[in-house]
Design an enzyme around this catalytic site. Structure first.
Site, PDB file in Angstrom:
ATOM      1  N   GLU A   1       0.831  -1.200   0.000  1.00 37.42           N
ATOM      2  CA  GLU A   1       0.000   0.000   0.000  1.00 37.42           C
ATOM      3  C   GLU A   1       0.873   1.261   0.000  1.00 37.42           C
ATOM      4  OE1 GLU A   1      -3.423   0.569  -0.064  1.00 37.42           O
ATOM      5  OE2 GLU A   1      -3.598  -1.540  -0.639  1.00 37.42           O
ATOM      6  N   ASP A   2       1.819   1.303  -0.912  1.00 37.21           N
ATOM      7  CA  ASP A   2       2.651   2.482  -1.128  1.00 37.21           C
ATOM      8  C   ASP A   2       3.578   2.825   0.027  1.00 37.21           C
ATOM      9  OD1 ASP A   2       1.717   3.006  -3.670  1.00 37.21           O
ATOM     10  OD2 ASP A   2      -0.029   4.072  -2.888  1.00 37.21           O
TER      11      ASP A   2
END
Lengths: 255, 1150
Positions: free
Chosen positions: B774-775
């Site tokens: 998630e980044d």
């Protein structure tokens, strides 16, 4: 910049007003679709002193039908300080004329045209004569429209009658009127500028002006006098193009 | 091979210095190839070097020039106009008395050549003062029989916009700026009011005094409306259709008036003429319009007087003095309808024509539904700037000032026998504080309330965001819209084709304000008002026929000439007229900001001189060739020509949106042809200052650029050169900011490279450790140790030592010591003066201002009780300690001592801190890894950041990849590369540099695992990317609570981190627990852990009692105890209080 407007502009310092001016043809900016067909000398004349030259326009009247000869103007009136002009013209009662309506309105037999004279710069009366155009500057222009004030008059009379009737049939009670002294200046209604203008017009009375028909001798003589071009000196402009444009925009002065 | 351009610049500049000394002949040589159109010389390339006009433009205009221009116009021109309009103060009592304002000046006295010295802006910031200059007026007034004049009468103080021509910083050198503690890069354009920097945001509005035609096809309504705005009033006039008949509608006219009646009232009595004015000789229009004559005939209205009386009877006005219906009618036509055209004499022709034109536009739209205007079209909008808003406010205050003054003198003059001769000046100064405080209050609260327009506008001003340099800059170019945010219309929010080059296409917030808040593009100018009258005269001089002398029947056969929306005349040769007009403008004869364009649909030439139009400069093209030649650009480079010279010589001109639509504009020089009229200076100017920071934005998916615009404003960086002298409420500073490896032209133009907000991080695009989903980013611990992402947070605390009416005052006490003569823990950081010592560490619970207030502050002066003081120290309360950075003691303008303490924290990145690249790719730190465990390449370089490759496919931020390659090439080449929009360093060249330096063309490297030492299975995309640290940090957000404070009313836990609040189990969480069936958990979460309350309930009557007693049954017999939420108990009681008796029926559960 085109030199189109050099000759007939009041910003132009003129050494001699009534002199002939050389012809200026709009210089094309390389657009060949507007070629020079012919050159016509233009002459600016000055009108006789104390003469006001005004153009009267009749919007709604076909330009071919002048107010002259049998339909010539009957009388004209002017309010000099407010420049309200009225002219009476006859109505052709032979065609499209409703006699009943006319009677209803108290026998209408003439039409009143009215309009306000407006000062306009850069407008000229012109005449083409002997292959020359003679120009004379106009002082004022007015658009005269039918004012139909007989209708207003009729309504006013009807209203007055109505009021009188009401007064007669009204109660016979005695009204007590209380008088009070008011200081003069503080509560006077301040009228708007348009209302003030109207008040001024209403307060002023008409002065009659004699009407001279355009076909009459006096009028022709005046016309001749105005458009008489006797000074044919070529007007040399001592402003160059640059300065001229400067004069045009002198009150803008962007930079 | 280095890119050609950079090389050429270097060569060029050296050769120019030689060339300038050379003779004219050698100069000619340089020019020749241009005239023959042959290959261009290396030094000057008009196609590429014309961008130099842009820095020249910004040098003259700056980024906030619109604000400064508008403010300068206000103080220099508008103020004088306001004075002129409210020139005289007369008395009702004494008719001979008058006071006349002759002149007004801000900041300097009559005859003075220099400005009065005013407090420097930074001192105002520090001392919580207002940066303002006195307003002087010259007056003339009567005193008895004589006329006196008085110069330099101060009527108030005007807040001064920084860097305006009334500001001390105007034209100051860098050295002078430094001596004033001012940052030379600070753009100015804001005010300092009570120590806070306030910006008046640009407001977007529909243009005033213009006709807007709209159609509702469902209802079959067409309406033309015009918002008239004058100094006195604002009103809106409509011409609408109703059952195919046309009416005029106005707020102060009771009902809709048939259009023919209005035209008759305005003096056009003849039906024929009405037809000519409205329809001309167009048979279709005539058919559509004819029905309206019947309407009028039915009313029996034939004359102007009848029409005016009809109208007068319909007008609803509030007048003190009654007018006759006829007078009301005249007044309505003259001043109320289309109020911006005021008629002063009896000639209503202008007004009649205006109404006829509106009607014609309605008829046109009825005939062809496409002939309607677009409200969202940028050409139909005007921007209202600080100056205009200030002028509205000032005029209101000035009127108030004068009416107060008048009331004052009337009061004195009314007194029958005055001892001395009346002196008006004595009463003028009494209330002089009104203007000062009125202006200050409006700017500091943002509430613009104008009595005469009955306008209440909130949120006009905002505190200038000093989060970073770009955030401040971004705020100055922001435009807010008047539209409601809640309305669900897409039109105003959509990207308009007409905003090209005027408003930034990327920079808009997400969410509710999306598309409503806009930003100016880089090269825009907003006009100020220009005088109408000379332009009108000029039009007549160059061949426009005056409308007053035009025959109605020929009106529509020629082109109408409209000046600011009002028909002033006609012309037979519109294109010739327009060409001549433009020629005058290009030669600098008339203001360059006056626009003219032809609208062939309406047969009209429109000239606009009004303020608030957005315009931008473009290069003029004639006969397919750009007017800007190589020698011009050479002169520009040598500094022998300025941007204004380009304007004056007619090489460049400003076009507003409407005129732009009348032109053919080529993007590049290669697109030039015969039809082309203008050439773009630089295409990247479609973007604004904030979007201009993005490298290679033309390779990104559009929303990513928009995201970056929002995030660029949250990046921590350098704020200004004076950042360490500032004492702001909250200031974030980056410790080691770097300018980006991949720059853009915009970055250089706005000096972002001098005040950057971010660091060049070596990024490896790969998966690592699983803490990067998630980044999330993997950070290198050694990099952090070296200072990557390190920032400082400075927080201000202000205390005022108050003085009380009984001559007591707050004091600052010294420190308290323990038995060992050491200061107690709470006072450890205090000095002997009771203030924190600079450099001392303060921990939670420690005191840094040991203030005491007198206990007898409320008592009167008379009883001389010995004044004792009660300690009210200022405690430090935060999870992490701070250091005292600055302590300032000063006196504010009400003579009270002001103490400001600045506390500093230095923060290194930690888990959860937010970072982002310049491509809308944000991520939080997921794990911090030892450098030994990170992969490294052949050179032993290990990444600062590891980014998960899953961030790319869905985001499509190709620009980020190119930034990496260009950055890597720059590192190897020792140069800074460019990622300018629609240009920049070419990928091909960059790859070439990589290959030449022994790297893979695509930027991929072979890495070795730091843990095993083995070569990684895949080549890793590896290189520098500029990363920003965003202001959202874990330290400011972390929060947990077991027990803590409760709200008084509901006895539930408080809300929010700042109040040590509870963590809410919300509705959706509740739904989950219900669905799972965990009823006991639900009971615990919603009641026991929140607001459980034991109540006594009477089983008989069902109402609540207390102390085991039921007050309604007067018995304790049936009372039982039970636990309910306190909120429920509260509800029952509140219901009882409004005569609803909730009765509980109890049953046994088991």
């Amino acid at each position: 910049m085109s030199k189109l407007f050099v000759s007939d502009d009041e910003d132009e310092p003129m050494t001699n007003t009534g002199s002939e001016s050389p012809t200026f043809i709009p210089q094309d900016h390389g657009e060949d679709e507007d070629p020079v067909v012919s050159e016509i000398p233009m002459i600016i004349t000055s009108k006789p002193a104390q003469t006001q030259l005004c153009a009267l326009q009749y919007p709604g009247r076909p330009s071919a039908r002048h107010y002259e000869n049998e339909s010539h103007v009957l009388s004209t009136r002017l309010k000099p300080s407010t420049d309200l002009l009225e002219a009476d013209v006859p109505i052709d009662t032979s065609k499209f004329f409703d006699v009943n309506k006319s009677d209803e309105w108290g026998g209408v037999n003439k039409q009143t045209l009215s309009g306000v004279l407006i000062g306009l710069e850069g407008y000229y009366a012109a005449n083409v004569q002997n292959g020359e155009i003679v120009l004379c500057q106009l002082d004022k222009v007015a658009q005269l429209r039918p004012s139909l004030n007989y209708i207003d008059k009729e309504i006013a009379t009807a209203r007055d009658l109505h009021r009188l009737e009401n007064n007669h049939s009204g109660r016979d009670t005695v009204q007590v009127v209380q008088m009070s002294v008011k200081s003069s200046n503080d509560n006077a209604p301040r009228l708007g500028e348009a209302l003030m203008a109207r008040k001024k017009v209403e307060d002023e009375s008409f002065t009659q002006l004699p009407w001279v028909d355009s076909s009459s001798e006096a009028s022709l003589a005046l016309k001749k006098e105005i458009f008489q071009a006797d000074n044919r000196n070529v007007l040399r402009s001592n402003t160059n193009e640059e300065d001229y444009i400067g004069l045009l925009v002198k009150d803008i002065s962007a930079n | 091979m280095p890119p050609k351009r950079r090389d050429s610049v270097r060569q060029g500049s050296s050769r120019h210095s030689v060339k300038s000394a050379a003779s004219d002949e050698s100069f000619n040589e340089l020019l020749k190839p241009m005239y023959k159109g042959k290959a261009l010389t290396d030094e000057i390339n008009t196609a590429e070097d014309k961008w130099n006009l842009l820095p020249a433009f910004l040098k003259v205009k700056g980024l906030v020039k619109q604000h400064l221009d508008s403010f300068n116009y206000f103080v220099d021109v508008d103020l004088k106009k306001i004075i002129k309009a409210n020139e005289k103060v007369l008395s009702d009592v004494d008719p001979d008395f008058y006071l006349k304002y002759l002149d007004i000046r801000v900041g300097y006295k009559h005859g003075a050549t220099e400005m009065d010295p005013i407090l420097p802006p930074h001192e105002c910031r520090l001392r919580d003062l207002t940066y303002s200059a006195p307003i002087y007026v010259d007056v003339e007034y009567t005193r008895g029989r004589k006329v006196y004049s008085n110069k330099n009468l101060e009527i108030g103080k005007m807040p001064i916009m920084l860097r305006s021509n009334k500001c001390t910083l105007n034209g100051a050198s860098e050295g002078r700026m430094a001596s004033l503690d001012e940052c030379p890069l600070d753009p100015g354009g804001y005010f300092i009011v009570n120590g806070t920097e306030k910006v008046i945001l640009v407001q977007e509005q529909l243009s005033k005094n213009r006709i807007i035609v709209e159609a509702d096809e469902k209802k079959g309504i067409v309406q033309a409306s015009v918002t008239s705005s004058t100094h006195e009033r604002k009103s809106k006039t409509y011409v609408v259709t109703k059952n195919d008949k046309i009416y005029l509608k106005h707020n102060s006219i009771g009902e809709e008036v048939p259009i023919v009646v209005i035209l008759k009232a305005a003096g056009v009595t003849s039906d024929l003429e009405i037809m000519q004015l409205v329809c001309g000789d167009n048979a279709t229009y005539q058919d559509l319009f004819a029905i309206n004559f019947e309407e009028c005939a039915k009313l029996g209205i034939y004359t102007q007087q009848q029409a005016l009386e009809y109208l007068g009877a319909k007008v609803k006005t509030m007048r003190r003095h009654k007018l006759t219906t006829l007078q009301e009618g005249i007044e309505a036509v003259a001043t109320t309808i289309i109020a911006h055209l005021t008629v002063t004499d009896l000639d209503f022709k202008e007004k009649a024509l205006y109404i006829a034109m509106m009607t014609r536009r309605v008829i046109m739209a009825m005939d062809n539904p496409k002939m309607v205007d677009d409200r969202d079209y940028v050409g139909n909008k005007r921007l209202e700037l600080a100056g205009q808003l200030m002028s509205l406010l000032f005029e209101d205050l000035f009127k108030k000032f004068n009416s107060d003054f008048k009331a004052n003198i009337d009061k004195i003059l009314k007194k029958p026998n005055r001892a001395t001769e009346f002196n008006a000046l004595l009463s003028i100064n009494v209330h002089s504080n009104n203007i000062t405080s009125g202006l200050n209050r409006a700017i500091s609260t943002g509430n613009w309330s104008l009595k005469r327009f009955k306008m209440e506008r909130a949120g006009v001003t905002h505190v200038l965001s000093r989060l970073s340099y770009v955030s401040a800059l971004g705020m100055m170019t922001r435009i807010s819209s008047q539209f409601e945010k809640s309305r669900k219309v897409s039109g105003p929010r959509a990207l308009q084709p007409s905003q090209f080059g005027m408003l930034c296409t990327s920079d808009t917030p997400e969410g509710e304000a999306c598309g409503l808040v806009k930003n100016l593009a880089l090269m825009t100018h907003i006009t100020t008002d220009d005088e109408e009258e000379p332009i009108k005269k000029l039009c007549f001089l160059i061949g426009v026929e005056n409308i007053s002398a035009i025959d109605s029947s020929t009106l529509h056969s020629n082109f109408g000439v409209y000046l600011n929306g009002t028909l002033i005349g006609t012309t037979r040769f519109p294109s010739k007229f327009v060409t001549q007009f433009r020629k005058l403008r290009r030669t600098g004869r008339i203001s360059e900001f006056i626009s003219i364009y032809t609208n062939s649909h309406q047969n009209a030439v429109h000239i606009a001189t009004d303020g608030g139009r957005i315009c931008r400069p473009l290069i003029i093209v004639e006969n397919g060739a750009s007017k800007v030649k190589a020698h011009h650009l050479l002169k520009l480079k040598q500094g022998r020509m300025q941007f204004d010279d380009f304007l004056k010589q007619g090489l460049v001109e400003y076009l507003d949106v409407n005129e732009e639509n009348d032109c053919f504009i080529a993007l590049y020089e290669k697109d030039l042809s015969e039809q082309i009229t203008h050439l773009e200076i630089e295409p990247f100017t479609v973007l604004g200052a904030v979007a201009g920071l993005i490298p290679y934005p033309h390779h990104n998916q559009s929303p990513r650029n928009t995201y970056q615009c929002a995030m660029g404003k949250q990046a921590i960086g350098a704020i200004a050169y004076n950042q360490f002298k500032r004492i702001d409420t909250l200031l974030y500073l980056m410790v080691y900011p770097q300018q980006p490896m991949v720059k853009t032209k915009t970055i250089e133009l706005i000096d972002y490279d001098k005040l950057p907000a971010g660091q060049n991080a070596t990024v490896a695009v790969m998966s690592y450790s699983g803490y990067d989903i998630e980044d999330a980013l993997v950070l290198n611990k050694a990099s952090i140790d070296r200072g990557f992402g390190r920032c400082q947070v400075l927080r201000k605390n202000t205390t005022v030592l108050k003085r009380y009416p009984n001559h007591t005052q707050d004091i600052v006490g010294g420190m308290r010591v323990n038995e060992n003569n050491e200061p107690i823990f709470q006072h450890a950081s205090l000095g002997p003066d009771g203030l924190g010592e600079v450099g001392c560490r303060v921990e939670s619970g420690q005191v840094y201002i040991n203030k005491s207030v007198p206990t007898n502050a409320g008592e009167s002066v008379m009883n001389h009780s010995e004044s004792t003081h009660r300690e009210t120290p200022v405690f430090y309360k935060a999870p992490e300690p701070s250091y005292i950075d600055q302590v300032m003691m000063s006196v504010s303008d009400n003579e009270q001592a002001l103490i400001k303490v600045l506390l500093r924290q230095t923060r290194r990145p930690e888990l959860g801190d937010k970072f982002s690249s310049r491509h809308g790719q944000k991520g939080v730190c997921g794990i911090i890894v030892q450098q030994e465990d990170l992969p490294f390449n052949d050179d032993g370089i290990s990444p600062d950041i590891i980014m998960n490759p899953h961030g790319f496919p869905s985001r499509m931020t190709v620009g980020k990849m190119i930034e990496l390659i260009s950055g890597k090439a720059g590192v190897l080449n020792g140069s800074l590369e460019y990622g300018t929009c629609f240009g920049g360093s070419k990928l091909e060249d960059m790859s070439k540099i990589l290959v030449d330096n022994g790297f893979n063309y695509s930027g991929k490297d072979m890495l070795y695992s730091g843990i095993t030492g083995e070569c990684l299975q895949a080549y890793i995309f590896f290189g520098p990317i500029y990363y920003q640290k965003l202001k959202h940090m874990v330290l400011d957000k972390m929060h947990a609570r077991a027990r803590g404070p409760r709200a008084v009313l509901t006895r539930q836990p408080t809300e929010g981190r700042s109040r040590d609040g509870g963590l809410r189990l919300g509705e959706m969480e509740r739904d989950c627990v219900i669905a799972y069936g965990a009823s006991q958990l639900l009971l615990e979460r919603l009641m026991l852990s929140s607001d459980a309350f034991e109540v006594d309930i009477c089983d008989k009557c069902g109402l609540m009692g207390y102390n085991g007693w039921c007050t309604s049954c007067k018995t304790a017999e049936h009372v039982v105890k039970m636990t309910i939420p306190y909120a429920a108990k509260l509800l029952f009681q509140e219901l009882l209080s409004m005569n609803i008796a909730p009765r509980l029926k109890l049953e046994d559960v088991f």
